[in-house]
Enzyme design. Structure first.
Site, PDB file in Angstrom:
ATOM      1  N   HIS A  12       0.844  -1.203   0.000  1.00  0.00           N
ATOM      2  CA  HIS A  12       0.000   0.000   0.000  1.00  0.00           C
ATOM      3  C   HIS A  12       0.875   1.247   0.000  1.00  0.00           C
ATOM      4  O   HIS A  12       2.114   1.147  -0.006  1.00  0.00           O
ATOM      5  CB  HIS A  12      -0.999  -0.019   1.163  1.00  0.00           C
ATOM      6  CG  HIS A  12      -0.392  -0.131   2.528  1.00  0.00           C
ATOM      7  ND1 HIS A  12       0.493   0.789   3.031  1.00  0.00           N
ATOM      8  CD2 HIS A  12      -0.546  -1.067   3.510  1.00  0.00           C
ATOM      9  CE1 HIS A  12       0.852   0.445   4.244  1.00  0.00           C
ATOM     10  NE2 HIS A  12       0.256  -0.692   4.562  1.00  0.00           N
ATOM     11  N   HIS A  52       3.923   1.410   2.513  1.00  0.00           N
ATOM     12  CA  HIS A  52       5.144   0.706   2.093  1.00  0.00           C
ATOM     13  C   HIS A  52       5.777   1.460   0.918  1.00  0.00           C
ATOM     14  O   HIS A  52       7.002   1.549   0.799  1.00  0.00           O
ATOM     15  CB  HIS A  52       4.840  -0.717   1.592  1.00  0.00           C
ATOM     16  CG  HIS A  52       3.980  -1.543   2.513  1.00  0.00           C
ATOM     17  ND1 HIS A  52       2.778  -2.074   2.122  1.00  0.00           N
ATOM     18  CD2 HIS A  52       4.159  -1.918   3.799  1.00  0.00           C
ATOM     19  CE1 HIS A  52       2.252  -2.757   3.133  1.00  0.00           C
ATOM     20  NE2 HIS A  52       3.069  -2.680   4.165  1.00  0.00           N
ATOM     21  N   CYS A 112       1.233  -9.188  20.884  1.00  0.00           N
ATOM     22  CA  CYS A 112       0.337  -8.739  19.805  1.00  0.00           C
ATOM     23  C   CYS A 112       0.821  -9.391  18.509  1.00  0.00           C
ATOM     24  O   CYS A 112       1.945  -9.121  18.058  1.00  0.00           O
ATOM     25  CB  CYS A 112       0.359  -7.216  19.669  1.00  0.00           C
ATOM     26  SG  CYS A 112      -0.497  -6.680  18.177  1.00  0.00           S
ATOM     27  N   CYS A 142       1.611  -6.913  15.575  1.00  0.00           N
ATOM     28  CA  CYS A 142       2.940  -6.277  15.628  1.00  0.00           C
ATOM     29  C   CYS A 142       4.044  -7.316  15.703  1.00  0.00           C
ATOM     30  O   CYS A 142       5.217  -6.971  15.566  1.00  0.00           O
ATOM     31  CB  CYS A 142       3.096  -5.415  16.877  1.00  0.00           C
ATOM     32  SG  CYS A 142       2.106  -3.942  16.915  1.00  0.00           S
ATOM     33  N   CYS A 153      -3.741  -3.353  21.870  1.00  0.00           N
ATOM     34  CA  CYS A 153      -2.541  -2.785  21.252  1.00  0.00           C
ATOM     35  C   CYS A 153      -2.992  -1.536  20.479  1.00  0.00           C
ATOM     36  O   CYS A 153      -3.937  -1.606  19.695  1.00  0.00           O
ATOM     37  CB  CYS A 153      -1.931  -3.804  20.288  1.00  0.00           C
ATOM     38  SG  CYS A 153      -0.792  -3.066  19.113  1.00  0.00           S
ATOM     39  N   HIS A 184      -3.226  -2.129  16.765  1.00  0.00           N
ATOM     40  CA  HIS A 184      -4.176  -3.149  16.311  1.00  0.00           C
ATOM     41  C   HIS A 184      -5.353  -3.243  17.273  1.00  0.00           C
ATOM     42  O   HIS A 184      -5.539  -4.276  17.935  1.00  0.00           O
ATOM     43  CB  HIS A 184      -3.476  -4.513  16.164  1.00  0.00           C
ATOM     44  CG  HIS A 184      -2.340  -4.483  15.196  1.00  0.00           C
ATOM     45  ND1 HIS A 184      -1.042  -4.236  15.564  1.00  0.00           N
ATOM     46  CD2 HIS A 184      -2.330  -4.635  13.843  1.00  0.00           C
ATOM     47  CE1 HIS A 184      -0.271  -4.240  14.493  1.00  0.00           C
ATOM     48  NE2 HIS A 184      -1.024  -4.477  13.432  1.00  0.00           N
ATOM     49  N   LYS A 215      -6.657   7.535   9.777  1.00  0.00           N
ATOM     50  CA  LYS A 215      -5.679   6.465   9.729  1.00  0.00           C
ATOM     51  C   LYS A 215      -6.047   5.552   8.562  1.00  0.00           C
ATOM     52  O   LYS A 215      -7.232   5.333   8.320  1.00  0.00           O
ATOM     53  CB  LYS A 215      -5.783   5.685  11.048  1.00  0.00           C
ATOM     54  CG  LYS A 215      -4.471   5.171  11.541  1.00  0.00           C
ATOM     55  CD  LYS A 215      -4.642   4.439  12.839  1.00  0.00           C
ATOM     56  CE  LYS A 215      -3.785   3.187  12.736  1.00  0.00           C
ATOM     57  NZ  LYS A 215      -3.881   2.309  13.847  1.00  0.00           N
ATOM     58  N   LYS A 242      -8.055  -1.094   6.379  1.00  0.00           N
ATOM     59  CA  LYS A 242      -8.894  -1.880   5.481  1.00  0.00           C
ATOM     60  C   LYS A 242     -10.359  -1.656   5.803  1.00  0.00           C
ATOM     61  O   LYS A 242     -11.188  -1.531   4.913  1.00  0.00           O
ATOM     62  CB  LYS A 242      -8.555  -3.366   5.637  1.00  0.00           C
ATOM     63  CG  LYS A 242      -7.424  -3.790   4.743  1.00  0.00           C
ATOM     64  CD  LYS A 242      -7.196  -5.288   4.860  1.00  0.00           C
ATOM     65  CE  LYS A 242      -5.733  -5.582   4.633  1.00  0.00           C
ATOM     66  NZ  LYS A 242      -5.234  -6.737   5.318  1.00  0.00           N
TER      67      LYS A 242
HETATM   68  N1  MSP Z   1       8.187  -6.790   8.818  1.00  0.00           N
HETATM   69  C1  MSP Z   1       8.326  -5.630   9.609  1.00  0.00           C
HETATM   70  C2  MSP Z   1       9.631  -4.928   9.327  1.00  0.00           C
HETATM   71  C3  MSP Z   1      10.851  -5.745   9.542  1.00  0.00           C
HETATM   72  S1  MSP Z   1      12.294  -4.882   9.102  1.00  0.00           S
HETATM   73  C4  MSP Z   1      13.537  -5.798   9.670  1.00  0.00           C
HETATM   74  C5  MSP Z   1       7.165  -4.680   9.327  1.00  0.00           C
HETATM   75  N2  MSP Z   1       6.562  -4.829   8.142  1.00  0.00           N
HETATM   76  S2  MSP Z   1       5.300  -3.961   7.614  1.00  0.00           S
HETATM   77  O1  MSP Z   1       4.828  -4.631   6.438  1.00  0.00           O
HETATM   78  O2  MSP Z   1       4.367  -3.776   8.643  1.00  0.00           O
HETATM   79  O3  MSP Z   1       5.892  -2.605   7.140  1.00  0.00           O
HETATM   80  C6  MSP Z   1       6.061  -1.553   8.014  1.00  0.00           C
HETATM   81  C7  MSP Z   1       6.647  -0.354   7.306  1.00  0.00           C
HETATM   82  O4  MSP Z   1       5.801   0.054   6.197  1.00  0.00           O
HETATM   83  C8  MSP Z   1       6.733   0.889   8.150  1.00  0.00           C
HETATM   84  O5  MSP Z   1       7.833   0.880   9.031  1.00  0.00           O
HETATM   85  C9  MSP Z   1       6.830   1.966   7.093  1.00  0.00           C
HETATM   86  O6  MSP Z   1       8.093   1.933   6.512  1.00  0.00           O
HETATM   87  C10 MSP Z   1       5.794   1.462   6.099  1.00  0.00           C
HETATM   88  N3  MSP Z   1       4.452   1.943   6.430  1.00  0.00           N
HETATM   89  C11 MSP Z   1       3.367   1.175   6.751  1.00  0.00           C
HETATM   90  N4  MSP Z   1       2.282   1.999   6.934  1.00  0.00           N
HETATM   91  C12 MSP Z   1       2.652   3.276   6.751  1.00  0.00           C
HETATM   92  C13 MSP Z   1       1.941   4.502   6.680  1.00  0.00           C
HETATM   93  N5  MSP Z   1       0.666   4.631   6.945  1.00  0.00           N
HETATM   94  N6  MSP Z   1       2.664   5.602   6.312  1.00  0.00           N
HETATM   95  C14 MSP Z   1       3.982   5.539   5.980  1.00  0.00           C
HETATM   96  N7  MSP Z   1       4.663   4.400   6.028  1.00  0.00           N
HETATM   97  C15 MSP Z   1       4.088   3.276   6.577  1.00  0.00           C
HETATM   98  O7  MSP Z   1       6.906  -3.852  10.148  1.00  0.00           O
END
Ligand code: MSP
Length: 470
Positions: free
Chosen positions: A19, A22, A128, A131, A145, A148, A295, A298
């Site tokens: 999304h 990421h 959690c 997380c 959490c 979540h 925020k 989904k």
């Molecule tokens: N798998 C772990 C990371 C392990 S790294 C050794 C994880 N994955 S995640 O799929 O949840 O991705 C989290 C990351 O996605 C966040 O740290 C950020 O970089 C990005 N984002 C997810 N949601 C976001 C927003 N709403 N806004 C900006 N970036 C965000 O955590």
């Protein structure tokens, strides 16, 4: 010898689809990688997927897979494809189920275990799954959490292996206070981490007895490695199992979102110190996107996907919008409506329009061929992840000045043969070429098109560079 530059994104959980959150971290990492390549450095840009743990195992089950690995093999390419579609030039896509990564994790763990930094104890507390994190009562908001709220936290009580995190805290405090480049950026995050460190830190559980989807501990096959311990090692493991990348550790820059600050600035450092390895030179922790004031979730149905952005604004349009709305210090409110306005103003009406007007007026004129050097001020802003400011400066230096002069001198009112008119158009073409050169990290394809138009003699673009979006 070339300078090396090693930049990473978090590895994303594959239970989700890519999304805009990421996307934002990945696009800005790509911008940094491209900038450093452009100025002649030896770059390694790593991204990938986090595939072990309870959350992924549950997602596989829900999707009807009995073989979790098959599920991972099915989903991981979605991330890879999403990034390719956005012209993300990563050098390697790491997956934590790659046996080569798993071997590095085992060796890493064994080393710390042999050193006496891992011991057995009883873990009792909340967990959690969303997380993949152990929580304390003080982390909870209304019993849930905070990240979540619709999911239940699980009460865990099991014999686990613990890592002596507390042993490394004084060293980490010193590192943060004295480190030459101050590895935690931006500074607000540094203060946040220091306060938490000074308040006292307990050892952490690094294995799970009841989660089978993970890397077995080398000395106790009945337990699997805690998914975060496994995942963080990806940044180092890729430099081990990829022969050509052996010299890249320590990373120059880990980019991540604010919810995983602690893992990347404390736990990861302690793990590396325990293993006798160097710590990363810098971590940059950004804030979050909010979608039209809410925020992203989904259940609210407001999740924006990278392909949605590409469909609306094209690859370079999407990259530009994501970069200029990057939530550097605070959460940033984005939405398709806001993006449309910015796209039309900056790309369709300003840059796109100017390039085609100028190319039409100056078609056939010879243009300056001197080499362009990347501007230090722009570079500094990008290195400081101030992407919006960098773009504003590029526009101010090489786009707005052109618009201003053209409006002043009105070359369209002059004869084609008029020398001052020709000189003005040649200068303007050169300036736009500089703008494009500095925009390469942001909008690589369009920048190259603009550079080609203003190289040799001025050429006519085939069609509008950025179509207006209504
Ligand atoms: N798998 C772990 C990371 C392990 S790294 C050794 C994880 N994955 S995640 O799929 O949840 O991705 C989290 C990351 O996605 C966040 O740290 C950020 O970089 C990005 N984002 C997810 N949601 C976001 C927003 N709403 N806004 C900006 N970036 C965000 O955590």
């Amino acid at each position: 010898m070339k300078n090396k530059f090693y930049v990473t994104t978090p590895i994303y959980y594959i239970n989700d689809v890519p999304h805009i959150g990421h996307t934002c971290t990945t696009v800005v990492a790509d911008i940094l990688a491209r900038l450093h390549k452009q100025i002649g450095e030896d770059v390694f840009f790593l991204t990938g997927t986090d595939e072990h743990g309870q959350k992924v195992a549950d997602a596989a089950k829900e999707a009807g897979f009995t073989d979790v690995q098959k599920y991972c093999d099915d989903i991981a390419p979605r991330f890879e494809r999403a990034w390719r579609n956005l012209n993300i030039g990563f050098d390697h896509f790491v997956r934590t189920t790659d046996p080569r990564h798993e071997q590095v994790v085992k060796d890493f763990l064994q080393k710390i275990y042999d050193k006496g930094d891992i011991y057995k104890d009883k873990y009792e507390g909340l967990y959690c799954i969303g997380c993949e994190k152990f929580l304390t009562e003080s982390d909870l908001v209304d019993g849930h959490c905070p990240l979540h709220p619709s999911e239940k936290t699980v009460m865990q009580s099991e014999e686990n292996w613990f890592f002596r995190l507390s042993k490394y805290i004084p060293q980490i405090i010193k590192l943060i206070e004295n480190y030459k480049t101050n590895y935690i950026e931006p500074s607000g995050k540094r203060a946040e981490v220091l306060a938490k460190l000074r308040a006292g830190v307990k050892d952490i559980s690094i294995s799970r007895a009841n989660v089978s989807w993970g890397i077995p501990l080398p000395w106790d096959k009945s337990q699997t490695t805690y998914v975060w311990f496994d995942a963080l090692i990806n940044y180092y493991s890729a430099c081990q199992f990829l022969e050509a990348k052996k010299d890249f550790w320590p990373a120059n820059l880990h980019i991540l979102g604010k919810e995983i600050l602690w893992f990347h600035t404390v736990i990861w450092q302690a793990m590396l110190l325990a293993a006798g390895l160097e710590v990363p030179l810098k971590t940059f922790t950004h804030s979050f996107y909010m979608i039209d004031g809410q925020k992203m979730s989904k259940s609210l149905g407001n999740v924006i996907s990278p392909s949605q952005l590409i469909d609306a604004f094209g690859v370079d349009g999407a990259r530009y919008l994501v970069a200029t709305s990057f939530p550097r210090d605070n959460d940033s409110d984005v939405g398709i409506g806001k993006y449309k306005e910015r796209y039309n103003a900056d790309l369709a009406n300003n840059l796109g329009n100017l390039v085609s007007r100028l190319a039409k007026m100056g078609q056939g004129l010879k243009i300056d061929t001197s080499k362009i050097e990347y501007d230090d001020q722009v570079k500094e802003l990008i290195d400081d992840l101030r992407f919006n400011e960098a773009v504003l400066l590029i526009f101010e230096k090489w786009v707005n000045s052109v618009n201003l002069k053209l409006n002043e001198q009105e070359p369209w009112k002059k004869d084609f043969e008029d020398k001052t008119r020709q000189e003005l158009l040649r200068w303007a073409g050169g300036e736009l070429k500089k703008a494009a050169y500095h925009l390469i990290p942001f909008i690589p394809e369009t920048s190259q098109t603009i550079i080609d138009l203003f190289t040799g003699v001025i050429k006519l673009p085939k069609e509008g560079l950025f179509k207006r979006v209504s």
